[in-house]
Design a protein around this motif. Structure first.
Motif, mmCIF file in Angstrom:
data_model
loop_
_atom_site.group_PDB
_atom_site.id
_atom_site.type_symbol
_atom_site.label_atom_id
_atom_site.label_comp_id
_atom_site.label_asym_id
_atom_site.label_seq_id
_atom_site.Cartn_x
_atom_site.Cartn_y
_atom_site.Cartn_z
ATOM 1 N N ASN A 86 0.859 -1.184 0.000
ATOM 2 C CA ASN A 86 0.000 0.000 0.000
ATOM 3 C C ASN A 86 0.901 1.241 0.000
ATOM 4 O O ASN A 86 1.659 1.455 0.948
ATOM 5 N N PRO A 87 0.841 2.053 -1.064
ATOM 6 C CA PRO A 87 1.716 3.228 -1.159
ATOM 7 C C PRO A 87 1.625 4.153 0.055
ATOM 8 O O PRO A 87 2.628 4.733 0.472
ATOM 9 N N GLN A 88 0.426 4.291 0.618
ATOM 10 C CA GLN A 88 0.259 5.171 1.783
ATOM 11 C C GLN A 88 1.023 4.642 2.998
ATOM 12 O O GLN A 88 1.592 5.421 3.773
ATOM 13 N N ASN A 89 1.056 3.337 3.149
ATOM 14 C CA ASN A 89 1.806 2.743 4.264
ATOM 15 C C ASN A 89 3.311 2.833 4.031
ATOM 16 O O ASN A 89 4.081 3.093 4.956
ATOM 17 N N GLU A 90 3.713 2.611 2.771
ATOM 18 C CA GLU A 90 5.144 2.592 2.451
ATOM 19 C C GLU A 90 5.777 3.976 2.544
ATOM 20 O O GLU A 90 6.903 4.118 3.016
ATOM 21 N N ILE A 91 5.058 4.986 2.118
ATOM 22 C CA ILE A 91 5.636 6.340 2.144
ATOM 23 C C ILE A 91 5.784 6.845 3.580
ATOM 24 O O ILE A 91 6.677 7.658 3.880
ATOM 25 N N LYS A 92 4.940 6.337 4.480
ATOM 26 C CA LYS A 92 5.043 6.699 5.906
ATOM 27 C C LYS A 92 6.379 6.256 6.502
ATOM 28 O O LYS A 92 6.882 6.860 7.454
ATOM 29 N N LYS A 93 6.929 5.195 5.958
ATOM 30 C CA LYS A 93 8.152 4.608 6.507
ATOM 31 C C LYS A 93 9.404 5.404 6.148
ATOM 32 O O LYS A 93 10.469 5.183 6.733
ATOM 33 N N LEU A 94 9.283 6.315 5.201
ATOM 34 C CA LEU A 94 10.447 7.086 4.762
ATOM 35 C C LEU A 94 10.799 8.166 5.779
ATOM 36 O O LEU A 94 9.926 8.894 6.262
ATOM 37 N N THR A 95 12.071 8.276 6.075
ATOM 38 C CA THR A 95 12.550 9.313 6.989
ATOM 39 C C THR A 95 13.405 10.335 6.243
ATOM 40 O O THR A 95 14.086 11.146 6.865
ATOM 41 N N ILE A 96 13.376 10.292 4.925
ATOM 42 C CA ILE A 96 14.171 11.185 4.084
ATOM 43 C C ILE A 96 13.265 12.249 3.451
ATOM 44 O O ILE A 96 12.042 12.059 3.372
ATOM 45 N N PRO A 97 13.835 13.385 3.018
ATOM 46 C CA PRO A 97 13.020 14.396 2.326
ATOM 47 C C PRO A 97 12.255 13.785 1.159
ATOM 48 O O PRO A 97 12.807 12.992 0.385
ATOM 49 N N THR A 98 10.987 14.149 1.044
ATOM 50 C CA THR A 98 10.106 13.533 0.044
ATOM 51 C C THR A 98 9.333 14.603 -0.719
ATOM 52 O O THR A 98 8.793 15.540 -0.122
ATOM 53 N N LEU A 99 9.285 14.420 -2.030
ATOM 54 C CA LEU A 99 8.559 15.334 -2.918
ATOM 55 C C LEU A 99 7.540 14.529 -3.715
ATOM 56 O O LEU A 99 7.877 13.475 -4.279
ATOM 57 N N LEU A 154 -3.366 11.748 -1.380
ATOM 58 C CA LEU A 154 -3.381 10.643 -0.415
ATOM 59 C C LEU A 154 -1.969 10.359 0.101
ATOM 60 O O LEU A 154 -1.771 10.096 1.294
ATOM 61 N N LEU A 155 -0.990 10.403 -0.789
ATOM 62 C CA LEU A 155 0.403 10.190 -0.388
ATOM 63 C C LEU A 155 0.854 11.303 0.555
ATOM 64 O O LEU A 155 1.537 11.050 1.547
ATOM 65 N N TYR A 156 0.466 12.521 0.221
ATOM 66 C CA TYR A 156 0.839 13.674 1.055
ATOM 67 C C TYR A 156 0.180 13.576 2.440
ATOM 68 O O TYR A 156 0.810 13.877 3.460
ATOM 69 N N LYS A 157 -1.054 13.149 2.466
ATOM 70 C CA LYS A 157 -1.763 12.993 3.743
ATOM 71 C C LYS A 157 -1.078 11.942 4.607
ATOM 72 O O LYS A 157 -1.006 12.064 5.834
ATOM 73 N N ALA A 158 -0.561 10.897 3.941
ATOM 74 C CA ALA A 158 0.127 9.836 4.675
ATOM 75 C C ALA A 158 1.487 10.304 5.195
ATOM 76 O O ALA A 158 1.961 9.821 6.219
#
Length: 314
Positions: free
Chosen positions: A228-241, A258-262
Protein backbone atom coordinates in the motif's frame (compact mmCIF):
# COMPACT_ATOMS: atom_id res chain seq x y z
CA UNK A 1 38.41 43.29 -45.68
CA UNK A 2 37.46 39.77 -46.72
CA UNK A 3 40.01 38.30 -44.30
CA UNK A 4 38.52 40.33 -41.45
CA UNK A 5 35.01 39.21 -42.37
CA UNK A 6 36.10 35.57 -42.47
CA UNK A 7 37.84 35.94 -39.12
CA UNK A 8 34.73 37.41 -37.48
CA UNK A 9 32.59 34.65 -38.96
CA UNK A 10 34.99 32.00 -37.72
CA UNK A 11 34.95 33.46 -34.21
CA UNK A 12 31.14 33.55 -34.27
CA UNK A 13 30.89 29.91 -35.35
CA UNK A 14 33.48 28.85 -32.77
CA UNK A 15 31.63 30.71 -30.03
CA UNK A 16 28.30 29.19 -31.05
CA UNK A 17 29.74 25.67 -31.17
CA UNK A 18 31.30 26.12 -27.75
CA UNK A 19 28.02 27.31 -26.25
CA UNK A 20 26.30 24.24 -27.63
CA UNK A 21 28.67 21.80 -25.91
CA UNK A 22 26.99 19.54 -23.38
CA UNK A 23 27.91 19.89 -19.73
CA UNK A 24 27.67 16.14 -19.23
CA UNK A 25 29.04 12.85 -20.55
CA UNK A 26 26.63 10.14 -21.65
CA UNK A 27 27.76 6.67 -20.61
CA UNK A 28 26.20 3.26 -21.31
CA UNK A 29 26.16 1.62 -17.88
CA UNK A 30 25.14 -1.95 -17.08
CA UNK A 31 24.61 -3.06 -13.48
CA UNK A 32 24.36 -6.64 -12.26
CA UNK A 33 21.43 -7.50 -10.01
CA UNK A 34 20.46 -10.80 -8.35
CA UNK A 35 18.12 -11.61 -11.26
CA UNK A 36 19.78 -10.15 -14.38
CA UNK A 37 22.00 -7.37 -15.71
CA UNK A 38 20.18 -4.06 -16.08
CA UNK A 39 21.15 -1.90 -19.04
CA UNK A 40 20.98 1.84 -18.60
CA UNK A 41 22.37 5.28 -19.35
CA UNK A 42 24.37 7.46 -16.99
CA UNK A 43 24.43 11.21 -17.64
CA UNK A 44 27.45 12.33 -15.65
CA UNK A 45 28.00 16.05 -15.10
CA UNK A 46 31.44 17.25 -16.21
CA UNK A 47 32.55 18.78 -12.92
CA UNK A 48 35.42 18.36 -10.46
CA UNK A 49 32.91 18.77 -7.65
CA UNK A 50 30.54 15.97 -6.70
CA UNK A 51 27.01 16.45 -8.04
CA UNK A 52 23.66 14.96 -6.97
CA UNK A 53 22.67 11.75 -8.78
CA UNK A 54 19.04 10.96 -9.60
CA UNK A 55 18.05 7.33 -10.12
CA UNK A 56 15.03 7.30 -12.47
CA UNK A 57 12.72 4.27 -12.11
CA UNK A 58 10.36 3.63 -15.07
CA UNK A 59 6.66 2.84 -14.85
CA UNK A 60 4.68 -0.34 -15.47
CA UNK A 61 5.04 -2.73 -18.38
CA UNK A 62 8.17 -3.46 -20.45
CA UNK A 63 9.24 0.19 -20.29
CA UNK A 64 12.75 1.19 -21.29
CA UNK A 65 15.10 3.81 -19.86
CA UNK A 66 13.61 6.52 -22.09
CA UNK A 67 10.00 5.90 -20.99
CA UNK A 68 9.12 3.99 -24.17
CA UNK A 69 7.83 0.53 -24.99
CA UNK A 70 6.69 -1.44 -28.03
CA UNK A 71 3.32 0.34 -28.08
CA UNK A 72 4.47 3.93 -27.58
CA UNK A 73 7.43 6.24 -27.99
CA UNK A 74 7.36 9.49 -26.04
CA UNK A 75 10.93 9.89 -24.67
CA UNK A 76 9.57 11.30 -21.39
CA UNK A 77 12.29 9.88 -19.14
CA UNK A 78 15.02 10.69 -21.65
CA UNK A 79 13.92 14.33 -21.66
CA UNK A 80 13.73 14.29 -17.87
CA UNK A 81 17.34 13.12 -17.56
CA UNK A 82 18.61 15.63 -20.13
CA UNK A 83 16.80 18.56 -18.50
CA UNK A 84 18.18 17.62 -15.09
CA UNK A 85 21.67 17.47 -16.63
CA UNK A 86 21.24 21.00 -17.96
CA UNK A 87 20.79 21.97 -14.32
CA UNK A 88 23.98 20.15 -13.21
CA UNK A 89 22.20 17.09 -11.84
CA UNK A 90 23.57 13.71 -12.90
CA UNK A 91 21.18 10.82 -13.52
CA UNK A 92 20.98 7.11 -14.19
CA UNK A 93 17.98 5.59 -15.92
CA UNK A 94 17.57 1.93 -16.81
CA UNK A 95 15.45 -0.51 -18.81
CA UNK A 96 12.94 -2.66 -16.93
CA UNK A 97 14.49 -6.04 -16.14
CA UNK A 98 12.49 -8.02 -18.73
CA UNK A 99 14.13 -5.96 -21.49
CA UNK A 100 17.53 -7.14 -20.28
CA UNK A 101 16.63 -10.84 -20.00
CA UNK A 102 18.55 -13.44 -21.95
CA UNK A 103 16.67 -16.04 -24.02
CA UNK A 104 16.94 -18.44 -21.09
CA UNK A 105 15.59 -15.88 -18.62
CA UNK A 106 12.62 -14.98 -20.85
CA UNK A 107 11.38 -18.53 -20.33
CA UNK A 108 11.05 -17.78 -16.60
CA UNK A 109 9.30 -14.42 -16.99
CA UNK A 110 6.16 -15.80 -15.32
CA UNK A 111 8.09 -16.04 -12.06
CA UNK A 112 8.66 -12.26 -12.03
CA UNK A 113 7.24 -10.57 -8.94
CA UNK A 114 6.93 -7.02 -7.69
CA UNK A 115 9.79 -7.82 -5.30
CA UNK A 116 11.98 -8.46 -8.36
CA UNK A 117 11.69 -4.75 -9.27
CA UNK A 118 12.50 -3.75 -5.69
CA UNK A 119 15.56 -6.01 -5.57
CA UNK A 120 16.82 -4.71 -8.92
CA UNK A 121 16.46 -1.09 -7.84
CA UNK A 122 18.20 -1.73 -4.53
CA UNK A 123 21.13 -3.18 -6.47
CA UNK A 124 21.31 -0.02 -8.60
CA UNK A 125 21.19 2.22 -5.53
CA UNK A 126 23.86 0.21 -3.74
CA UNK A 127 26.11 0.33 -6.81
CA UNK A 128 26.13 4.13 -6.91
CA UNK A 129 26.10 4.56 -3.12
CA UNK A 130 29.21 2.40 -2.87
CA UNK A 131 30.97 4.41 -5.59
CA UNK A 132 30.88 7.55 -3.40
CA UNK A 133 31.13 9.65 -6.57
CA UNK A 134 28.04 11.75 -5.87
CA UNK A 135 27.01 14.27 -3.24
CA UNK A 136 23.49 12.86 -2.86
CA UNK A 137 21.50 9.91 -4.23
CA UNK A 138 17.88 10.77 -5.05
CA UNK A 139 15.27 8.23 -6.13
CA UNK A 140 12.73 9.41 -8.71
CA UNK A 141 9.94 6.90 -9.33
CA UNK A 142 7.53 7.43 -12.21
CA UNK A 143 4.07 5.81 -12.10
CA UNK A 144 4.55 2.20 -10.86
CA UNK A 145 8.17 3.18 -10.26
CA UNK A 146 6.98 5.46 -7.46
CA UNK A 147 5.99 2.52 -5.26
CA UNK A 148 9.13 0.62 -6.25
CA UNK A 149 11.23 3.67 -5.40
CA UNK A 150 9.74 4.42 -2.00
CA UNK A 151 10.32 0.82 -0.89
CA UNK A 152 13.80 0.30 -2.38
CA UNK A 153 15.07 3.76 -1.42
CA UNK A 154 14.38 3.33 2.28
CA UNK A 155 17.62 3.46 4.31
CA UNK A 156 19.70 3.91 1.13
CA UNK A 157 18.65 7.08 -0.73
CA UNK A 158 19.04 10.64 0.51
CA UNK A 159 15.66 11.76 -0.88
CA UNK A 160 12.62 10.40 -2.70
CA UNK A 161 10.49 11.92 -5.47
CA UNK A 162 7.17 10.50 -6.65
CA UNK A 163 6.13 11.43 -10.20
CA UNK A 164 2.54 10.52 -11.08
CA UNK A 165 2.60 7.74 -8.50
CA UNK A 166 -0.51 5.92 -7.30
CA UNK A 167 -1.75 6.51 -3.77
CA UNK A 168 -3.86 3.35 -3.64
CA UNK A 169 -3.21 -0.37 -3.82
CA UNK A 170 -3.33 -1.98 -7.26
CA UNK A 171 -6.54 -3.89 -6.44
CA UNK A 172 -8.32 -0.61 -5.56
CA UNK A 173 -7.09 0.92 -8.79
CA UNK A 174 -8.23 -2.01 -10.93
CA UNK A 175 -11.68 -2.04 -9.33
CA UNK A 176 -12.05 1.70 -9.94
CA UNK A 177 -10.89 1.51 -13.56
CA UNK A 178 -12.99 -1.52 -14.51
CA UNK A 179 -16.06 -0.11 -12.72
CA UNK A 180 -15.84 3.00 -14.91
CA UNK A 181 -15.16 1.19 -18.19
CA UNK A 182 -17.38 -1.86 -17.70
CA UNK A 183 -19.60 -1.58 -14.57
CA UNK A 184 -21.09 -5.03 -15.21
CA UNK A 185 -17.65 -6.57 -14.56
CA UNK A 186 -17.12 -4.93 -11.16
CA UNK A 187 -18.40 -7.82 -9.01
CA UNK A 188 -16.33 -10.33 -10.99
CA UNK A 189 -13.25 -8.13 -10.60
CA UNK A 190 -13.76 -7.87 -6.84
CA UNK A 191 -14.17 -11.66 -6.58
CA UNK A 192 -10.94 -12.40 -8.44
CA UNK A 193 -8.94 -9.80 -6.53
CA UNK A 194 -10.25 -11.04 -3.16
CA UNK A 195 -8.95 -14.49 -4.09
CA UNK A 196 -5.56 -13.16 -5.18
CA UNK A 197 -5.21 -11.22 -1.92
CA UNK A 198 -5.59 -14.57 -0.14
CA UNK A 199 -2.86 -16.05 -2.33
CA UNK A 200 -5.22 -18.26 -4.35
CA UNK A 201 -4.95 -18.49 -8.15
CA UNK A 202 -8.26 -18.08 -9.99
CA UNK A 203 -8.89 -20.51 -12.86
CA UNK A 204 -12.33 -19.35 -13.94
CA UNK A 205 -13.26 -15.75 -14.64
CA UNK A 206 -15.09 -13.75 -17.28
CA UNK A 207 -13.08 -14.00 -20.54
CA UNK A 208 -13.48 -10.23 -20.93
CA UNK A 209 -11.04 -9.87 -18.03
CA UNK A 210 -8.40 -12.12 -19.59
CA UNK A 211 -6.02 -9.26 -20.37
CA UNK A 212 -6.02 -8.26 -16.68
CA UNK A 213 -6.17 -11.64 -14.94
CA UNK A 214 -4.31 -13.97 -17.28
CA UNK A 215 -3.08 -16.87 -15.11
CA UNK A 216 0.55 -16.06 -15.92
CA UNK A 217 0.05 -12.53 -14.54
CA UNK A 218 -1.78 -13.50 -11.34
CA UNK A 219 1.35 -14.33 -9.26
CA UNK A 220 2.73 -10.87 -10.09
CA UNK A 221 -0.55 -9.22 -9.05
CA UNK A 222 -0.48 -11.19 -5.80
CA UNK A 223 2.94 -9.78 -4.97
CA UNK A 224 1.95 -6.22 -5.99
CA UNK A 225 -1.32 -6.13 -4.01
CA UNK A 226 0.60 -6.57 -0.75
CA UNK A 227 2.05 -3.05 -0.93
CA UNK A 228 0.00 0.00 0.00
CA UNK A 229 1.72 3.23 -1.16
CA UNK A 230 0.26 5.17 1.78
CA UNK A 231 1.81 2.74 4.26
CA UNK A 232 5.14 2.59 2.45
CA UNK A 233 5.64 6.34 2.14
CA UNK A 234 5.04 6.70 5.91
CA UNK A 235 8.15 4.61 6.51
CA UNK A 236 10.45 7.09 4.76
CA UNK A 237 12.55 9.31 6.99
CA UNK A 238 14.17 11.18 4.08
CA UNK A 239 13.02 14.40 2.33
CA UNK A 240 10.11 13.53 0.04
CA UNK A 241 8.56 15.33 -2.92
CA UNK A 242 5.22 14.33 -4.48
CA UNK A 243 4.23 15.61 -7.93
CA UNK A 244 1.15 15.03 -10.06
CA UNK A 245 -0.33 16.73 -13.11
CA UNK A 246 -3.93 17.85 -13.57
CA UNK A 247 -4.08 16.26 -17.04
CA UNK A 248 -2.99 12.79 -15.94
CA UNK A 249 -5.62 10.35 -17.23
CA UNK A 250 -4.00 7.36 -15.50
CA UNK A 251 -3.22 8.62 -11.99
CA UNK A 252 -5.44 11.34 -10.56
CA UNK A 253 -4.35 14.21 -8.34
CA UNK A 254 -6.25 12.59 -5.46
CA UNK A 255 -3.54 9.92 -5.43
CA UNK A 256 -0.84 12.52 -4.82
CA UNK A 257 -2.99 14.04 -2.09
CA UNK A 258 -3.38 10.64 -0.42
CA UNK A 259 0.40 10.19 -0.39
CA UNK A 260 0.84 13.67 1.05
CA UNK A 261 -1.76 12.99 3.74
CA UNK A 262 0.13 9.84 4.68
CA UNK A 263 3.39 11.80 4.91
CA UNK A 264 2.46 15.42 5.77
CA UNK A 265 6.08 16.52 6.19
CA UNK A 266 6.64 15.92 2.45
CA UNK A 267 6.25 18.53 -0.29
CA UNK A 268 3.30 18.34 -2.69
CA UNK A 269 3.01 20.02 -6.10
CA UNK A 270 0.07 19.69 -8.49
CA UNK A 271 1.19 20.95 -11.90
CA UNK A 272 -1.50 22.48 -14.09
CA UNK A 273 -1.93 20.88 -17.53
CA UNK A 274 0.78 18.22 -17.05
CA UNK A 275 -0.14 14.67 -18.06
CA UNK A 276 1.12 11.22 -17.03
CA UNK A 277 4.10 11.55 -19.37
CA UNK A 278 5.13 14.85 -17.76
CA UNK A 279 4.11 16.79 -20.88
CA UNK A 280 1.91 19.85 -21.25
CA UNK A 281 -1.62 19.22 -22.53
CA UNK A 282 -3.85 22.23 -23.09
CA UNK A 283 -6.58 20.48 -25.07
CA UNK A 284 -8.80 17.41 -24.75
CA UNK A 285 -8.30 13.67 -24.27
CA UNK A 286 -7.39 13.24 -27.94
CA UNK A 287 -4.41 15.58 -27.56
CA UNK A 288 -3.49 13.76 -24.37
CA UNK A 289 -3.56 10.33 -26.01
CA UNK A 290 -1.61 11.56 -29.04
CA UNK A 291 1.21 12.67 -26.72
CA UNK A 292 1.87 9.02 -25.85
CA UNK A 293 3.32 8.55 -29.32
CA UNK A 294 4.98 11.92 -29.77
CA UNK A 295 8.74 11.53 -29.11
CA UNK A 296 9.40 15.20 -29.88
CA UNK A 297 6.99 16.84 -27.42
CA UNK A 298 9.11 18.18 -24.53
CA UNK A 299 8.29 17.73 -20.86
CA UNK A 300 6.93 20.62 -18.81
CA UNK A 301 9.47 23.26 -17.74
CA UNK A 302 7.71 23.85 -14.43
CA UNK A 303 8.46 20.26 -13.45
CA UNK A 304 12.21 20.76 -13.92
CA UNK A 305 12.11 24.01 -11.91
CA UNK A 306 10.45 22.22 -8.98
CA UNK A 307 12.77 19.22 -9.15
CA UNK A 308 15.92 21.33 -9.39
CA UNK A 309 14.94 23.50 -6.41
CA UNK A 310 14.11 20.48 -4.26
CA UNK A 311 17.36 18.68 -5.11
CA UNK A 312 19.59 21.73 -4.69
CA UNK A 313 18.12 22.42 -1.24
CA UNK A 314 18.86 18.95 0.11
Amino acid sequence: MKVTTLLVWFLFISSFSFSQEKNYTEIAQSIKTPSTTLNGTLLNINSKKKTPLVIIIPGSGPTDRDGNNAAMKNNSLKFLAEKLAENNISSYRFDKSVLSYTKEQIATVDTLTFESFITDTKAVLSYFKTSKNYSKIIVVGHSQGSLVGMISGKNIADAFISLEGAGKTIDEILIEQISKQAPFLKDETVRVLDSLKKGVIVDDFNPMLASVFNKSVQPFLMSWIKYNPQNEIKKLTIPTLIINGTKDIQVQTIDAELLYKAKPNSQLFIIENMNHLLKEIKGDVTENMNSYNNPDLPIKDELITILTKFINEL
